[in-house]
Structure formats: structure tokens, C-alpha cells
Design a protein around this motif. Structure first.
Motif, PDB file in Angstrom:
ATOM      1  N   ASN A   1     -86.300 -54.497  78.672  1.00  0.00           N
ATOM      2  CA  ASN A   1     -86.944 -54.275  79.959  1.00  0.00           C
ATOM      3  C   ASN A   1     -86.399 -53.028  80.667  1.00  0.00           C
ATOM      4  OD1 ASN A   1     -87.776 -56.867  79.195  1.00  0.00           O
ATOM      5  ND2 ASN A   1     -87.338 -57.766  81.152  1.00  0.00           N
ATOM      6  N   ARG A   2     -86.040 -52.007  79.898  1.00  0.00           N
ATOM      7  CA  ARG A   2     -85.460 -50.784  80.431  1.00  0.00           C
ATOM      8  C   ARG A   2     -86.200 -49.589  79.845  1.00  0.00           C
ATOM      9  NH1 ARG A   2     -79.528 -51.555  81.173  1.00  0.00           N
ATOM     10  NH2 ARG A   2     -79.118 -49.548  80.177  1.00  0.00           N
ATOM     11  N   LEU A   3     -86.257 -48.520  80.635  1.00  0.00           N
ATOM     12  CA  LEU A   3     -86.746 -47.240  80.118  1.00  0.00           C
ATOM     13  C   LEU A   3     -85.515 -46.394  79.829  1.00  0.00           C
ATOM     14  CD1 LEU A   3     -89.767 -46.592  82.525  1.00  0.00           C
ATOM     15  CD2 LEU A   3     -89.617 -48.066  80.513  1.00  0.00           C
ATOM     16  N   ASP A   4     -84.859 -46.709  78.736  1.00  0.00           N
ATOM     17  CA  ASP A   4     -83.516 -46.198  78.454  1.00  0.00           C
ATOM     18  C   ASP A   4     -83.462 -45.692  77.016  1.00  0.00           C
ATOM     19  OD1 ASP A   4     -80.830 -45.755  78.034  1.00  0.00           O
ATOM     20  OD2 ASP A   4     -80.171 -47.730  78.704  1.00  0.00           O
ATOM     21  N   LEU A   5     -83.581 -44.378  76.837  1.00  0.00           N
ATOM     22  CA  LEU A   5     -83.567 -43.829  75.489  1.00  0.00           C
ATOM     23  C   LEU A   5     -82.171 -43.792  74.881  1.00  0.00           C
ATOM     24  CD1 LEU A   5     -86.243 -40.985  75.270  1.00  0.00           C
ATOM     25  CD2 LEU A   5     -86.232 -43.221  74.181  1.00  0.00           C
ATOM     26  N   PHE A   6     -81.130 -43.880  75.681  1.00  0.00           N
ATOM     27  CA  PHE A   6     -79.796 -44.037  75.096  1.00  0.00           C
ATOM     28  C   PHE A   6     -79.728 -45.361  74.340  1.00  0.00           C
ATOM     29  CE2 PHE A   6     -78.822 -40.602  77.890  1.00  0.00           C
ATOM     30  CZ  PHE A   6     -77.691 -39.999  77.374  1.00  0.00           C
ATOM     31  N   GLN A   7     -80.275 -46.397  74.933  1.00  0.00           N
ATOM     32  CA  GLN A   7     -80.331 -47.696  74.265  1.00  0.00           C
ATOM     33  C   GLN A   7     -81.159 -47.612  72.988  1.00  0.00           C
ATOM     34  OE1 GLN A   7     -80.983 -51.745  76.306  1.00  0.00           O
ATOM     35  NE2 GLN A   7     -83.066 -51.178  75.745  1.00  0.00           N
ATOM     36  N   GLU A   8     -82.301 -46.929  73.059  1.00  0.00           N
ATOM     37  CA  GLU A   8     -83.169 -46.835  71.886  1.00  0.00           C
ATOM     38  C   GLU A   8     -82.521 -46.018  70.775  1.00  0.00           C
ATOM     39  OE1 GLU A   8     -85.667 -48.814  71.979  1.00  0.00           O
ATOM     40  OE2 GLU A   8     -85.506 -49.172  74.127  1.00  0.00           O
ATOM     41  N   MET A   9     -81.803 -44.957  71.126  1.00  0.00           N
ATOM     42  CA  MET A   9     -81.138 -44.138  70.107  1.00  0.00           C
ATOM     43  C   MET A   9     -80.109 -44.970  69.349  1.00  0.00           C
ATOM     44  SD  MET A   9     -80.604 -40.247  71.587  1.00  0.00           S
ATOM     45  CE  MET A   9     -79.701 -40.664  73.088  1.00  0.00           C
ATOM     46  N   ARG A  10     -79.272 -45.671  70.087  1.00  0.00           N
ATOM     47  CA  ARG A  10     -78.220 -46.454  69.442  1.00  0.00           C
ATOM     48  C   ARG A  10     -78.816 -47.578  68.594  1.00  0.00           C
ATOM     49  NH1 ARG A  10     -74.546 -50.832  70.513  1.00  0.00           N
ATOM     50  NH2 ARG A  10     -72.460 -50.336  69.725  1.00  0.00           N
ATOM     51  N   LEU A  11     -79.802 -48.277  69.153  1.00  0.00           N
ATOM     52  CA  LEU A  11     -80.387 -49.398  68.433  1.00  0.00           C
ATOM     53  C   LEU A  11     -81.139 -48.923  67.184  1.00  0.00           C
ATOM     54  CD1 LEU A  11     -80.789 -52.412  68.330  1.00  0.00           C
ATOM     55  CD2 LEU A  11     -82.749 -52.167  69.875  1.00  0.00           C
ATOM     56  N   ALA A  12     -81.856 -47.805  67.282  1.00  0.00           N
ATOM     57  CA  ALA A  12     -82.575 -47.279  66.122  1.00  0.00           C
ATOM     58  C   ALA A  12     -81.612 -46.960  64.985  1.00  0.00           C
ATOM     59  CB  ALA A  12     -83.365 -46.026  66.514  1.00  0.00           C
ATOM     60  N   ALA A  13     -80.479 -46.353  65.316  1.00  0.00           N
ATOM     61  CA  ALA A  13     -79.490 -46.024  64.283  1.00  0.00           C
ATOM     62  C   ALA A  13     -78.922 -47.287  63.649  1.00  0.00           C
ATOM     63  CB  ALA A  13     -78.370 -45.183  64.892  1.00  0.00           C
ATOM     64  N   LEU A  14     -78.543 -48.254  64.459  1.00  0.00           N
ATOM     65  CA  LEU A  14     -77.910 -49.462  63.934  1.00  0.00           C
ATOM     66  C   LEU A  14     -78.886 -50.312  63.127  1.00  0.00           C
ATOM     67  CD1 LEU A  14     -75.709 -50.534  66.983  1.00  0.00           C
ATOM     68  CD2 LEU A  14     -75.055 -49.177  64.990  1.00  0.00           C
ATOM     69  N   LEU A  15     -80.124 -50.420  63.590  1.00  0.00           N
ATOM     70  CA  LEU A  15     -81.111 -51.201  62.852  1.00  0.00           C
ATOM     71  C   LEU A  15     -81.373 -50.600  61.475  1.00  0.00           C
ATOM     72  CD1 LEU A  15     -83.843 -52.171  65.469  1.00  0.00           C
ATOM     73  CD2 LEU A  15     -82.424 -53.730  64.142  1.00  0.00           C
ATOM     74  N   ALA A  16     -81.500 -49.285  61.427  1.00  0.00           N
ATOM     75  CA  ALA A  16     -81.767 -48.630  60.135  1.00  0.00           C
ATOM     76  C   ALA A  16     -80.620 -48.860  59.164  1.00  0.00           C
ATOM     77  CB  ALA A  16     -82.005 -47.140  60.350  1.00  0.00           C
ATOM     78  N   LYS A  17     -79.397 -48.744  59.652  1.00  0.00           N
ATOM     79  CA  LYS A  17     -78.228 -48.943  58.785  1.00  0.00           C
ATOM     80  C   LYS A  17     -78.150 -50.385  58.301  1.00  0.00           C
ATOM     81  CE  LYS A  17     -75.712 -45.471  61.496  1.00  0.00           C
ATOM     82  NZ  LYS A  17     -75.709 -44.368  60.524  1.00  0.00           N
ATOM     83  N   GLY A  18     -78.343 -51.325  59.222  1.00  0.00           N
ATOM     84  CA  GLY A  18     -78.252 -52.733  58.852  1.00  0.00           C
ATOM     85  C   GLY A  18     -79.392 -53.172  57.960  1.00  0.00           C
ATOM     86  N   HIS A  19     -80.619 -52.753  58.298  1.00  0.00           N
ATOM     87  CA  HIS A  19     -81.779 -53.151  57.519  1.00  0.00           C
ATOM     88  C   HIS A  19     -81.740 -52.551  56.123  1.00  0.00           C
ATOM     89  CE1 HIS A  19     -86.228 -53.096  56.548  1.00  0.00           C
ATOM     90  NE2 HIS A  19     -86.024 -54.365  56.852  1.00  0.00           N
TER      91      HIS A  19
END
Length: 447
Positions: free
Chosen positions: A314-332
Motif C-alpha cells: 500500500n505504498r508508492l515506494d520504489l525503494f521497496q520495489e527495487m529491494r523486493l524485485a532483487a530478492l524475489l529473483a534470487k530466491g525464485h
């Protein structure tokens, strides 16, 4: 004979600069800015000799990055933040969001919601957003007040809303808003909502308009498995193949979410030079799944980052999206080397600019481009020690570390403070919309 220094508006000196065009971070460099453009990026000592600045700004503990680009948003939905959480997409959309919008959405709702979104995005280093919502002229007013860049979607659906009666009416009103725009920082895109809300006839007309007017097409695609199953049942093919047959999948297409893709669909997107807006937080929060972003990038697909709307993030926060995108790709992918920090920064900046056709204007720090610059403070104890500032940007820093934001060389955030005479208090209008939304929600629950 020593050359006479060139007079410029300001010289921005920083400990580090990440241009997004190269992986290496520049140390102890300065950005020379004049008339809203970047003139040069040089070592500080050379820049001081070459330029006579009317203002010199020293940021000795900061990393400078390009302005972040939010490749998918529904900005006005900030007024619906948290109204219907922890629900799957179609339940959330059909039983909560659409009824609330039916009761609330009007010009003033979109204006005030987008104002709130612009305030949030600017403080988080977002200088440009790609929006999909109703009343784009109201969103244009808000974006202009805050000085942001925006690509405003001409949202199109088949069913009536408070904004338009049918698909032709949506397009008519969207094109009228586009034609009346005079702000050079604002652009427009055709925005058919999704394959399950738009007919073949309308998609065909949109493809023709996009070619005639040289406009991007911004559309949700393959967000859930149910969407794909519905398309196969009703059209005999998966949604992406349907849009491809109708002529929409090309370099101007921005597909949002793209969570459920086959190898053949990834190859198609790469072959057609299409673009994807990856919204990892929204995908997870709505239980839609994990997109195959590493595979898309490996195939050569241009992928940017988006927040989606605040009602599903529920945030317009690209810092959050950058970190999550990196971690999801690595984990997945079970591979820690996937999506390194430099690539993630490009996804949040230059890749978004390319998707919007703005890469010659913004998206990276380079001479000749607009001075869309964000300063991130890495000097606090929470960021120490700092061995690699680019790694810290993705894995340590948050939007609370953003201290300064410039757009076209105009300072919009200075020392975390909004610099704008129009930045009047939003509290009164927000309280009004919250009360109306709560009444709407209670009425829906009892109906």
C-alpha cells in the motif's frame, strides 16, 4: 592561458554518483546543471575549474542517482489505501474497489488523490510516473502542481463508470484531455484496462490509434491464472496471444504484471521488443504469484518497476520495489547472482524511461539529459559501514534516506522539505474523502 569558467545555474558535488548507464559508481564527482539540463559530469576539481556556478551544493555523504520512474500506478487510488486488504484480486476488485470507485470517483477525487500520490512519490525520489486512471485532466493538474513528469493513461473499459459511458466515450474523453495539455513534462498513453474488460473491437481501435498518434499502450496482462483460464474459455487463446493477433504487442506496448508467462510468451515479448512493468509488492499482496523477471531480462525484454496503486501495495515506494524485485529473483531462481544492484537501478530508471519513449530525456545521468536527480544520504549510522554505495542503495537505504530531488533542474525536495508554494495542507480534503469512503464501505457491507 586559463579558459574562462562557464557560468551555470548550479554545481552539484557528491561523494558518489550512479549514472544508471554504467555499473561503476563515480567517486567525488560533480554534476554541472544549467537551464534544466546536465552539461557535464566531472571530477570535482575539474568541475570547479570549468564552471562558475551561481549555486554550489555539496553533498559529502550522498549518492546521486537518476530520478526514479514508476512504470505503473493508479495514483488517485491513494485515497483508497487500505480500504480492502488481504483479498484475492477479483474479489478485491469486483466486490470492493469497483463499488467504492462507483460511489466516489470524480474530478476532485482524482485531483486530490493524485496530489497525495505526488507528495508521496516526490519524497521517495520518484520523478516520473506512468498512470492509469479516470479523469486524466485532473491527474494532469496535480502532477503539474508538483512538477513531476507523468505519462497519463487514457483508461478504457467496456462498461460505464462515473467517468464515461462506454469504450468510445472513454477514448473520446482521453483524447480530449491529451489535446488540451500544454505541459511539456506530461505525456499520454492509451490504457486499455485488461483483456477481461476490453473487447476485440476496442483493442483493434486502440492499436490503430497508437500507430497513428505514436502513443504507448499501457495494459494489465497475465496477472492471474484465472484471467488466463477465462481468456482460453472465451477466446480460445491466452490473453497475450489474443493481443498479439490484434496487433498490440510491439515496442510501444507496456504489459503490467505479466506474472504467468510461458517460455514461448517470453520469446514473443522479446521478439516484439515489448516492455514489462514489474510490480512485485502488489503481485505478492494480491496473491497473484511471482513473475519470471530474470527469464524476461535474460531474453532481452525491457523490464521496469512499478508500484501499482496504493490500494493494493500500500505504498508508492520504489525503494521497496527495487529491494523486493532483487530478492524475489534470487530466491525464485535459487541464484544469488541474479538481478545485481546496478541492474535493479536501471530497472527503476533507464528501463522505465525506455518503455515510455523518454530515454533521450530522462532515466540516466548524462550530458544533454534533463537534470532529474535524486540525492540519497548514506552517512547515517544505519547505513554504516558503507563498502559499496550501490549495494546500499538497494539493500540498506529506504525512501527515508532521500534528501533532495530535482526535476528539470528545479529543486522539488530540499533537505527532505517540499519546495513549492502550492504545497498547501491536504489534510482537510483527505479527511473528507476518508469519511466518504468509510460510509461507502459500510453501505456495501450491509447491502
Amino acid at each position: 592561458m586559463t579558459p574562462t569558467p562557464q557560468n551555470i545555474d548550479f554545481l552539484l558535488e557528491a561523494r558518489w554518483i550512479a549514472t544508471a548507464e554504467q555499473d561503476d559508481v563515480l567517486k567525488n564527482h560533480a554534476i554541472a546543471v544549467d537551464a534544466g539540463k546536465i552539461l557535464a559530469i566531472l571530477p570535482i576539481s575539474e568541475a570547479r575549474e570549468a564552471f562558475q556556478a551561481r549555486e554550489k551544493i555539496q553533498l559529502d555523504e550522498h549518492l546521486l542517482i537518476p530520478g526514479l520512474i514508476n512504470l505503473h500506478s493508479h495514483a488517485a487510488m491513494n485515497l483508497l489505501r487500505g480500504i480492502a486488504d488481504d483479498l484475492p484480486l477479483m474479489d478485491w476488485l469486483q466486490n470492493h474497489i469497483w463499488p467504492a470507485e462507483g460511489a466516489l470517483v470524480a474530478h476532485d477525487f482524482v485531483r486530490d488523490g493524485t496530489r497525495l500520490a505526488c507528495h508521496e512519490m516526490l519524497h521517495g525520489g520518484i520523478t516520473c510516473f506512468n498512470d492509469m486512471y479516470f479523469f486524466p485532466e485532473a491527474a494532469a493538474q496535480a502532477a503539474s502542481e508538483f512538477g513531476l513528469r507523468a505519462t497519463l493513461g487514457m483508461t478504457t473499459l467496456e462498461f460505464p463508470t462515473r467517468y464515461a459511458n462506454d469504450a468510445d466515450d472513454y477514448l473520446r474523453q482521453g483524447l480530449a484531455a491529451r489535446d488540451s495539455n500544454s505541459n511539456p513534462r506530461l505525456n499520454f498513453a492509451l490504457a486499455p484496462h485488461a483483456p477481461y474488460t476490453v473487447s476485440d473491437r476496442t483493442f483493434t481501435r486502440i492499436a490503430t490509434l497508437a500507430e497513428q498518434l505514436n502513443l504507448p499502450i499501457h495494459c494489465h496482462i497475465h496477472e492471474t491464472r484465472a484471467e488466463i483460464e477465462q481468456s482460453i474459455s472465451e477466446h480460445g487463446v491466452r490473453p497475450l496471444e489474443r493481443l498479439h493477433r490484434l496487433g498490440l504487442i510491439d515496442p510501444d506496448f507496456i504489459g503490467v504484471h505479466a506474472v504467468h508467462l510461458s517460455d514461448e510468451e517470453i520469446a514473443l515479448l522479446a521478439e516484439q521488443n515489448a516492455n514489462i512493468a514489474h510490480c512485485p509488492t502488489s503481485n505478492l499482496k494480491l496473491g497473484s504469484g511471482i513473475a519470471r523477471i530474470a527469464d524476461l531480462l535474460a531474453a532481452g525484454v525491457n523490464v521496469g518497476l512499478g508500484t501499482d496503486g496504493a490500494a493494493s501495495n500500500n505504498r508508492l515506494d520504489l525503494f521497496q520495489e527495487m529491494r523486493l524485485a532483487a530478492l524475489l529473483a534470487k530466491g525464485h531462481g535459487e541464484n544469488a547472482s541474479l538481478l545485481p544492484a546496478a541492474q535493479i537501478l536501471r530497472m527503476a530508471t533507464l528501463n522505465g524511461a525506455r518503455a515510455l519513449g523518454l530515454e533521450q530525456i530522462t532515466g540516466s545521468l548524462a550530458p544533454g539529459k534533463a537534470a532529474d536527480i535524486v540525492a540519497v544520504h548514506l552517512g547515517g549510522l544505519e547505513c554504516q559501514p558503507c563498502y559499496d554505495p550501490l549495494s546500499h542503495l538497494i539493500y540498506v537505504a529506504g525512501r527515508e534516506q532521500v534528501t533532495h530531488v530535482w526535476i528539470d533542474g528545479m529543486c522539488r525536495i530540499y533537505n527532505k522539505t517540499l519546495q513549492a508554494p502550492h504545497a498547501i495542507s491536504l489534510e482537510a480534503s483527505l479527511a473528507l474523502w476518508q469519511n466518504r469512503a468509510q460510509v461507502c464501505a459500510r453501505g456495501h457491507e450491509t447491502s
